[in-house]
Design an enzyme around this catalytic site. Sequence first.
Site, PDB file in Angstrom:
ATOM      1  N   CYS A   8      53.908  69.832  25.539  1.00 12.52           N
ATOM      2  CA  CYS A   8      54.507  68.829  26.423  1.00 12.52           C
ATOM      3  C   CYS A   8      54.860  67.616  25.575  1.00 12.52           C
ATOM      4  CB  CYS A   8      53.597  68.496  27.602  1.00 12.52           C
ATOM      5  SG  CYS A   8      52.027  67.701  27.165  1.00 12.52           S
ATOM      6  N   ASN A  11      50.817  65.539  25.042  1.00 11.34           N
ATOM      7  CA  ASN A  11      49.641  66.408  24.818  1.00 11.34           C
ATOM      8  C   ASN A  11      48.351  65.793  25.376  1.00 11.34           C
ATOM      9  OD1 ASN A  11      47.802  67.937  22.076  1.00 11.34           O
ATOM     10  ND2 ASN A  11      48.404  68.879  23.979  1.00 11.34           N
ATOM     11  N   CYS A  13      48.377  65.290  29.226  1.00  5.66           N
ATOM     12  CA  CYS A  13      48.359  65.638  30.662  1.00  5.66           C
ATOM     13  C   CYS A  13      48.628  67.123  30.907  1.00  5.66           C
ATOM     14  CB  CYS A  13      49.391  64.802  31.424  1.00  5.66           C
ATOM     15  SG  CYS A  13      49.084  63.024  31.389  1.00  5.66           S
ATOM     16  N   ARG A  14      49.883  67.557  30.712  1.00  4.12           N
ATOM     17  CA  ARG A  14      50.277  68.896  31.163  1.00  4.12           C
ATOM     18  C   ARG A  14      49.856  70.009  30.215  1.00  4.12           C
ATOM     19  NH1 ARG A  14      56.431  67.509  31.529  1.00  4.12           N
ATOM     20  NH2 ARG A  14      55.706  66.277  29.755  1.00  4.12           N
ATOM     21  N   SER A  15      50.176  69.881  28.920  1.00  6.77           N
ATOM     22  CA  SER A  15      49.864  71.019  28.020  1.00  6.77           C
ATOM     23  C   SER A  15      48.370  71.217  27.809  1.00  6.77           C
ATOM     24  CB  SER A  15      50.635  70.948  26.696  1.00  6.77           C
ATOM     25  OG  SER A  15      50.313  69.817  25.947  1.00  6.77           O
ATOM     26  N   ASP A 125      55.922  65.437  35.277  1.00  6.86           N
ATOM     27  CA  ASP A 125      54.977  64.769  34.384  1.00  6.86           C
ATOM     28  C   ASP A 125      54.046  63.852  35.186  1.00  6.86           C
ATOM     29  OD1 ASP A 125      53.607  63.500  32.386  1.00  6.86           O
ATOM     30  OD2 ASP A 125      55.361  63.316  31.086  1.00  6.86           O
TER      31      ASP A 125
HETATM   32  P1  4NP Z   1      52.246  64.777  29.024  1.00  9.36           P
HETATM   33  O1  4NP Z   1      52.414  63.342  29.713  1.00  9.36           O
HETATM   34  O2  4NP Z   1      53.513  65.007  28.227  1.00  9.36           O
HETATM   35  O3  4NP Z   1      52.114  65.722  30.165  1.00  9.36           O
HETATM   36  O4  4NP Z   1      51.003  64.684  28.162  1.00  9.36           O
HETATM   37  C1  4NP Z   1      52.718  62.194  28.995  1.00  9.36           C
HETATM   38  C2  4NP Z   1      51.705  61.500  28.370  1.00  9.36           C
HETATM   39  C3  4NP Z   1      51.999  60.330  27.699  1.00  9.36           C
HETATM   40  C4  4NP Z   1      53.299  59.868  27.644  1.00  9.36           C
HETATM   41  C5  4NP Z   1      54.311  60.564  28.259  1.00  9.36           C
HETATM   42  C6  4NP Z   1      54.022  61.726  28.947  1.00  9.36           C
HETATM   43  N1  4NP Z   1      53.598  58.663  26.958  1.00  9.36           N
HETATM   44  O5  4NP Z   1      54.774  58.240  26.984  1.00  9.36           O
HETATM   45  O6  4NP Z   1      52.704  58.048  26.373  1.00  9.36           O
END
Ligand code: 4NP
Length: 154
Positions: A8, A11, A13-15, A125
């Site tokens: 994702c 790294n 939340c989702r992955s 997300d």
């Molecule tokens: P993820 O979510 O891609 O599902 O881990 C996010 C976590 C952090 C950020 C964006 C998306 N960020 O911009 O910090």
Amino acid sequence: MKRVLFVCLGNICRSPMAEAIFRKKVAEQGLSDTITIDSAGTGNWHVGKPPHEGTRSILDDYQVSYSGMKARQVIQEDLQSFDYIIAMDAENIGVLRSMAGHQKTGEIARLLDFLPESDIADVPDPYYTGNFEEVYELVNASCDNLLDYIKKSL
Ligand code: 4NP
């Protein structure tokens, strides 16, 4: 041995949620020595951090372990060393494909390709939506189908 990498953006939340849920399913089917699982982000902001508290909380609710997991960024070598590189959304796919260039890679796919009944193609997300339950439901259902797919090539 097959190697699966979930990808994702951050790294956190989702992955990591997909990694933890998929690892549990693989263990339940006695395949932990046959399928190895990891996750990584296209971005580097959260490298070394544990999963987001929203991801930890929902995994706790469903008794899925995320012990020892820490965020890392995708590296070039991942594209060759993993057999399946499973991205959460189209933006992740774009980054992976541009990293790959003309090189041969593992199979790059979007997780929700494995959930054809879903009317959305990208895992939303929860870093922005706050809806970790929705992500859990989508990831859990698609990981069942992903595992069935991978088992055909074992
Ligand atoms: P993820 O979510 O891609 O599902 O881990 C996010 C976590 C952090 C950020 C964006 C998306 N960020 O911009 O910090």
